[in-house]
Design a protein around this motif. Sequence first.
Motif, PDB file in Angstrom:
ATOM      1  N   GLU A   1     -40.253 -54.851  20.581  1.00 30.66           N
ATOM      2  CA  GLU A   1     -39.868 -53.490  20.183  1.00 30.66           C
ATOM      3  C   GLU A   1     -38.542 -53.477  19.438  1.00 30.66           C
ATOM      4  O   GLU A   1     -38.372 -52.773  18.454  1.00 30.66           O
ATOM      5  N   LYS A   2     -37.584 -54.294  19.896  1.00 32.49           N
ATOM      6  CA  LYS A   2     -36.254 -54.311  19.290  1.00 32.49           C
ATOM      7  C   LYS A   2     -36.210 -55.026  17.951  1.00 32.49           C
ATOM      8  O   LYS A   2     -35.450 -54.644  17.062  1.00 32.49           O
ATOM      9  N   THR A   3     -37.019 -56.085  17.812  1.00 32.66           N
ATOM     10  CA  THR A   3     -36.917 -56.939  16.618  1.00 32.66           C
ATOM     11  C   THR A   3     -38.067 -56.790  15.639  1.00 32.66           C
ATOM     12  O   THR A   3     -37.945 -57.197  14.483  1.00 32.66           O
ATOM     13  N   GLY A   4     -39.198 -56.254  16.102  1.00 33.53           N
ATOM     14  CA  GLY A   4     -40.383 -56.206  15.255  1.00 33.53           C
ATOM     15  C   GLY A   4     -41.148 -57.505  15.216  1.00 33.53           C
ATOM     16  O   GLY A   4     -42.151 -57.633  14.507  1.00 33.53           O
ATOM     17  N   LEU A   5     -40.709 -58.507  16.002  1.00 35.96           N
ATOM     18  CA  LEU A   5     -41.389 -59.796  16.047  1.00 35.96           C
ATOM     19  C   LEU A   5     -42.668 -59.687  16.878  1.00 35.96           C
ATOM     20  O   LEU A   5     -42.733 -58.917  17.842  1.00 35.96           O
ATOM     21  N   GLU A   6     -43.659 -60.482  16.514  1.00 39.94           N
ATOM     22  CA  GLU A   6     -44.844 -60.619  17.348  1.00 39.94           C
ATOM     23  C   GLU A   6     -44.586 -61.769  18.316  1.00 39.94           C
ATOM     24  O   GLU A   6     -44.419 -62.911  17.894  1.00 39.94           O
ATOM     25  N   ILE A   7     -44.541 -61.456  19.594  1.00 41.08           N
ATOM     26  CA  ILE A   7     -44.198 -62.451  20.606  1.00 41.08           C
ATOM     27  C   ILE A   7     -45.360 -62.592  21.578  1.00 41.08           C
ATOM     28  O   ILE A   7     -45.835 -61.604  22.141  1.00 41.08           O
ATOM     29  N   ILE A   8     -45.803 -63.822  21.765  1.00 38.16           N
ATOM     30  CA  ILE A   8     -46.934 -64.116  22.649  1.00 38.16           C
ATOM     31  C   ILE A   8     -46.433 -64.278  24.077  1.00 38.16           C
ATOM     32  O   ILE A   8     -45.421 -64.939  24.330  1.00 38.16           O
ATOM     33  N   HIS A   9     -47.137 -63.677  25.014  1.00 36.18           N
ATOM     34  CA  HIS A   9     -46.812 -63.853  26.429  1.00 36.18           C
ATOM     35  C   HIS A   9     -47.504 -65.123  26.917  1.00 36.18           C
ATOM     36  O   HIS A   9     -48.736 -65.218  26.891  1.00 36.18           O
TER      37      HIS A   9
ATOM     38  N   SER B   1     -43.647 -67.216  18.134  1.00 35.71           N
ATOM     39  CA  SER B   1     -42.749 -67.060  19.279  1.00 35.71           C
ATOM     40  C   SER B   1     -43.551 -66.861  20.557  1.00 35.71           C
ATOM     41  O   SER B   1     -44.557 -66.144  20.566  1.00 35.71           O
ATOM     42  N   ILE B   2     -43.079 -67.480  21.633  1.00 36.60           N
ATOM     43  CA  ILE B   2     -43.727 -67.325  22.930  1.00 36.60           C
ATOM     44  C   ILE B   2     -42.655 -67.138  23.993  1.00 36.60           C
ATOM     45  O   ILE B   2     -41.584 -67.751  23.925  1.00 36.60           O
ATOM     46  N   GLU B   3     -42.939 -66.258  24.963  1.00 36.51           N
ATOM     47  CA  GLU B   3     -41.983 -65.956  26.032  1.00 36.51           C
ATOM     48  C   GLU B   3     -42.741 -65.749  27.333  1.00 36.51           C
ATOM     49  O   GLU B   3     -43.788 -65.110  27.363  1.00 36.51           O
ATOM     50  N   TYR B   4     -42.192 -66.302  28.418  1.00 40.96           N
ATOM     51  CA  TYR B   4     -42.866 -66.279  29.720  1.00 40.96           C
ATOM     52  C   TYR B   4     -42.801 -64.905  30.388  1.00 40.96           C
ATOM     53  O   TYR B   4     -43.746 -64.467  31.026  1.00 40.96           O
TER      54      TYR B   4
END
Length: 254
Positions: free
Chosen positions: A80-88, A67-70
Amino acid sequence: MQHEYYKEYYDLERSHWWFVARERIITNYIKKLISTGKLKANPKILNVGCGPGRSSEYLSDFGKVVSIEYDKFCCEFASEKTGLEIIHGSITELPFEDKMFDLVCAFDVIEHVEDHQKAVHEMKRVAVDDGVLLITVPAFMDLWSHHDVINHHFRRYKMKQIDGLFQNGEKGRNLYYTYFNSFLFPPVYFFRKLSNMMGSGKKRKGSGSDFEAFNPGLINRILFKIMASESTFVNGGIRFPFGVSILYCWKKEI
């Protein structure tokens, strides 16, 4: 999008009729791609612009999701809410090597990007040969409203514009494309035009978007059923000639 809106959208993605119906349409279509051999089973998936994270959660039912988010705040909030590792990171400069992902998704993302051609090029670059790109975008500038302004959209699309973005450059072909949220197009069109005439969008509190007046009751369930019923037509290969949104699927070829 302002930070407090992501907190609203976290709940909306999981309960609002539009988000839940879109999820039904997308997931059923991905199931069809896999069952027909157009997409390999257990694919490696890139979800670009994952927002508050619900799309990454349901994509994980099909394979491993990156997952990636701008927006940096959204990355931290959703993680924090989902426990997912999200790349900036940005869709116009994806931090991945060439040909890494079997399925590259961007659900209601590229309308937020000024250089949308570069965004599509980057999605193609990180897809493997024979990989699949799957996007959704809002349709028709005639539907432009305060909802688009508050969500920082650059544009809404016609199908020929999306097809032009994808047919420009790398080898590939569209597997399927259609407008969707078509059954509800007339009332949405009327609501947007009336809202624009009255300037009511600017007077709203909260996000100020069309999602603000959400009520998780009977009307929400009815609207979900109407929009979600289009999934049967989509999986049957039928293309709607108009709708509030567009679904577009493209396959990269060697």
